[in-house]
Design a protein around this motif. Structure first.
Motif, mmCIF file in Angstrom:
data_model
loop_
_atom_site.group_PDB
_atom_site.id
_atom_site.type_symbol
_atom_site.label_atom_id
_atom_site.label_comp_id
_atom_site.label_asym_id
_atom_site.label_seq_id
_atom_site.Cartn_x
_atom_site.Cartn_y
_atom_site.Cartn_z
ATOM 1 N N ILE A 1 -1.715 63.799 -57.714
ATOM 2 C CA ILE A 1 -2.880 64.216 -58.502
ATOM 3 C C ILE A 1 -3.011 65.733 -58.610
ATOM 4 C CG2 ILE A 1 -4.539 64.072 -56.609
ATOM 5 C CD1 ILE A 1 -5.798 62.582 -59.594
ATOM 6 N N GLU A 2 -2.654 66.442 -57.531
ATOM 7 C CA GLU A 2 -2.734 67.904 -57.567
ATOM 8 C C GLU A 2 -1.748 68.483 -58.581
ATOM 9 O OE1 GLU A 2 -2.398 66.212 -54.580
ATOM 10 O OE2 GLU A 2 -4.474 66.457 -53.875
ATOM 11 N N GLU A 3 -0.563 67.885 -58.643
ATOM 12 C CA GLU A 3 0.443 68.345 -59.600
ATOM 13 C C GLU A 3 -0.001 68.053 -61.041
ATOM 14 O OE1 GLU A 3 4.337 67.886 -56.702
ATOM 15 O OE2 GLU A 3 3.471 66.090 -57.651
ATOM 16 N N CYS A 4 -0.624 66.910 -61.243
ATOM 17 C CA CYS A 4 -1.162 66.587 -62.571
ATOM 18 C C CYS A 4 -2.256 67.579 -62.960
ATOM 19 C CB CYS A 4 -1.710 65.163 -62.597
ATOM 20 S SG CYS A 4 -0.441 63.882 -62.495
ATOM 21 N N ALA A 5 -3.137 67.889 -62.021
ATOM 22 C CA ALA A 5 -4.230 68.835 -62.290
ATOM 23 C C ALA A 5 -3.678 70.218 -62.618
ATOM 24 C CB ALA A 5 -5.172 68.890 -61.104
ATOM 25 N N MET A 6 -2.649 70.647 -61.893
ATOM 26 C CA MET A 6 -2.036 71.952 -62.127
ATOM 27 C C MET A 6 -1.466 72.034 -63.550
ATOM 28 S SD MET A 6 1.048 73.697 -59.920
ATOM 29 C CE MET A 6 2.019 72.202 -60.054
ATOM 30 N N VAL A 7 -0.728 71.004 -63.955
ATOM 31 C CA VAL A 7 -0.155 70.984 -65.302
ATOM 32 C C VAL A 7 -1.266 70.910 -66.346
ATOM 33 C CG1 VAL A 7 1.270 69.649 -66.920
ATOM 34 C CG2 VAL A 7 2.085 70.078 -64.583
ATOM 35 N N SER A 8 -2.290 70.132 -66.078
ATOM 36 C CA SER A 8 -3.432 70.021 -66.995
ATOM 37 C C SER A 8 -4.089 71.380 -67.213
ATOM 38 C CB SER A 8 -4.456 69.014 -66.454
ATOM 39 O OG SER A 8 -5.569 68.941 -67.311
ATOM 40 N N ASP A 9 -4.328 72.110 -66.125
ATOM 41 C CA ASP A 9 -4.955 73.438 -66.233
ATOM 42 C C ASP A 9 -4.094 74.393 -67.041
ATOM 43 O OD1 ASP A 9 -7.072 72.531 -64.698
ATOM 44 O OD2 ASP A 9 -6.372 73.488 -62.836
ATOM 45 N N TYR B 1 -11.315 66.130 -78.051
ATOM 46 C CA TYR B 1 -10.395 65.177 -77.411
ATOM 47 C C TYR B 1 -10.489 65.327 -75.900
ATOM 48 C CZ TYR B 1 -7.411 69.248 -76.767
ATOM 49 O OH TYR B 1 -6.931 70.483 -76.408
ATOM 50 N N PHE B 2 -9.983 64.325 -75.206
ATOM 51 C CA PHE B 2 -9.878 64.347 -73.758
ATOM 52 C C PHE B 2 -8.413 64.564 -73.409
ATOM 53 C CE2 PHE B 2 -13.460 61.592 -74.753
ATOM 54 C CZ PHE B 2 -14.457 62.126 -73.942
ATOM 55 N N LEU B 3 -8.129 65.541 -72.547
ATOM 56 C CA LEU B 3 -6.768 65.787 -72.079
ATOM 57 C C LEU B 3 -6.568 65.037 -70.769
ATOM 58 C CD1 LEU B 3 -4.019 67.241 -72.090
ATOM 59 C CD2 LEU B 3 -5.160 69.192 -70.997
ATOM 60 N N GLU B 4 -5.543 64.196 -70.728
ATOM 61 C CA GLU B 4 -5.203 63.457 -69.518
ATOM 62 C C GLU B 4 -3.738 63.729 -69.182
ATOM 63 O OE1 GLU B 4 -5.906 59.337 -70.422
ATOM 64 O OE2 GLU B 4 -8.079 59.573 -70.388
ATOM 65 N N VAL B 5 -3.505 64.245 -67.985
ATOM 66 C CA VAL B 5 -2.147 64.446 -67.499
ATOM 67 C C VAL B 5 -1.980 63.505 -66.319
ATOM 68 C CG1 VAL B 5 -0.492 66.061 -66.494
ATOM 69 C CG2 VAL B 5 -2.091 66.853 -68.266
ATOM 70 N N SER B 6 -0.975 62.635 -66.395
ATOM 71 C CA SER B 6 -0.812 61.636 -65.339
ATOM 72 C C SER B 6 0.639 61.210 -65.182
ATOM 73 C CB SER B 6 -1.683 60.410 -65.636
ATOM 74 O OG SER B 6 -1.194 59.728 -66.769
ATOM 75 N N SER B 7 0.843 60.387 -64.170
ATOM 76 C CA SER B 7 2.126 59.746 -63.927
ATOM 77 C C SER B 7 2.311 58.633 -64.954
ATOM 78 C CB SER B 7 2.110 59.146 -62.521
ATOM 79 O OG SER B 7 3.092 58.151 -62.383
ATOM 80 N N PRO B 8 3.552 58.310 -65.316
ATOM 81 C CA PRO B 8 3.766 57.185 -66.222
ATOM 82 C C PRO B 8 3.532 55.838 -65.551
ATOM 83 C CG PRO B 8 5.858 58.103 -65.560
ATOM 84 C CD PRO B 8 4.792 58.999 -64.986
ATOM 85 N N GLY B 9 3.406 55.826 -64.230
ATOM 86 C CA GLY B 9 3.127 54.591 -63.507
ATOM 87 C C GLY B 9 4.371 53.786 -63.177
ATOM 88 N N ALA B 10 4.138 52.675 -62.511
ATOM 89 C CA ALA B 10 5.241 51.820 -62.059
ATOM 90 C C ALA B 10 5.975 51.183 -63.231
ATOM 91 C CB ALA B 10 4.718 50.730 -61.132
ATOM 92 N N GLU B 11 5.267 50.971 -64.333
ATOM 93 C CA GLU B 11 5.898 50.358 -65.513
ATOM 94 C C GLU B 11 6.170 51.435 -66.560
ATOM 95 O OE1 GLU B 11 3.524 46.916 -66.560
ATOM 96 O OE2 GLU B 11 4.602 45.757 -65.055
ATOM 97 N N ARG B 12 6.887 52.433 -66.110
ATOM 98 C CA ARG B 12 7.217 53.600 -66.913
ATOM 99 C C ARG B 12 7.935 53.207 -68.209
ATOM 100 N NH1 ARG B 12 10.267 58.939 -65.033
ATOM 101 N NH2 ARG B 12 11.128 59.508 -67.027
#
Length: 157
Positions: free
Chosen positions: A49-57, A75-86
């Motif tokens: 989550i910290e890495e996602c927040a860093m990239v988002s900022d 718009y809403f900016l969301e930076v996240s992992s692609p998840g288990a079903e990438r």
């Protein structure tokens, strides 16, 4: 809205590369009344989550600096992992998935279905071999790459 995706991809790519992450996907979609700009990133061992927040900022700062604004609507900016079903989109995504259990949706039926889940056994430029369980019988299907509408990693139950 492909120009939004292209613009954001061009901005995100060097940010993500600087941190030695992978830019998996960028999408700009309307859901309900809101627009969502989603940026999916990953790295070996997974993203936190910290890495996602860093990239988002960093990405948000870059987007705010562009004049005129490349995304005029709210718009809403969301930076996240692609998840288990990438999702599997790029050739290297498919290469990494050899030996993995995947879900494949097709444009048209092959055999009796447009959807298959199985182990990706072999990958060629024009097709892939998928070992599937069809009513208790193990079969290997050859699926042309241009017949694939969507593919992703899957969780086997």
């Amino acid at each position: 809205m492909s120009t939004v995706v292209e613009t954001v991809t061009d901005l995100a790519r060097p940010i993500v590369a600087h941190h030695q992450f992978e830019l998996v996907d960028v999408e700009f979609v309307k859901e309900g009344k809101g627009w969502y700009l989603r940026v999916y990133i990953d790295k070996p061992g997974g993203i936190n989550i910290e890495e996602c927040a860093m990239v988002s900022d960093e990405l948000s700062e870059q987007l705010d600096a562009i004049d005129p604004d490349p995304i005029p609507q709210a718009y809403f900016l969301e930076v996240s992992s692609p998840g288990a079903e990438r999702p599997l989109k790029k050739p290297e995504d498919f290469e990494r998935a050899v030996g993995e259990y995947i879900h494949v949706s097709l444009y048209q039926k092959i055999g009796q279905s447009k959807v298959y889940e199985g182990t990706l056994e072999e990958l060629r430029d024009d097709a892939l071999d998928l070992t599937v369980n069809l009513k208790g019988r193990i079969k290997t299907l050859t699926i042309p790459r241009d017949a694939i509408a969507q593919a992703r990693l899957a969780i086997k139950f």
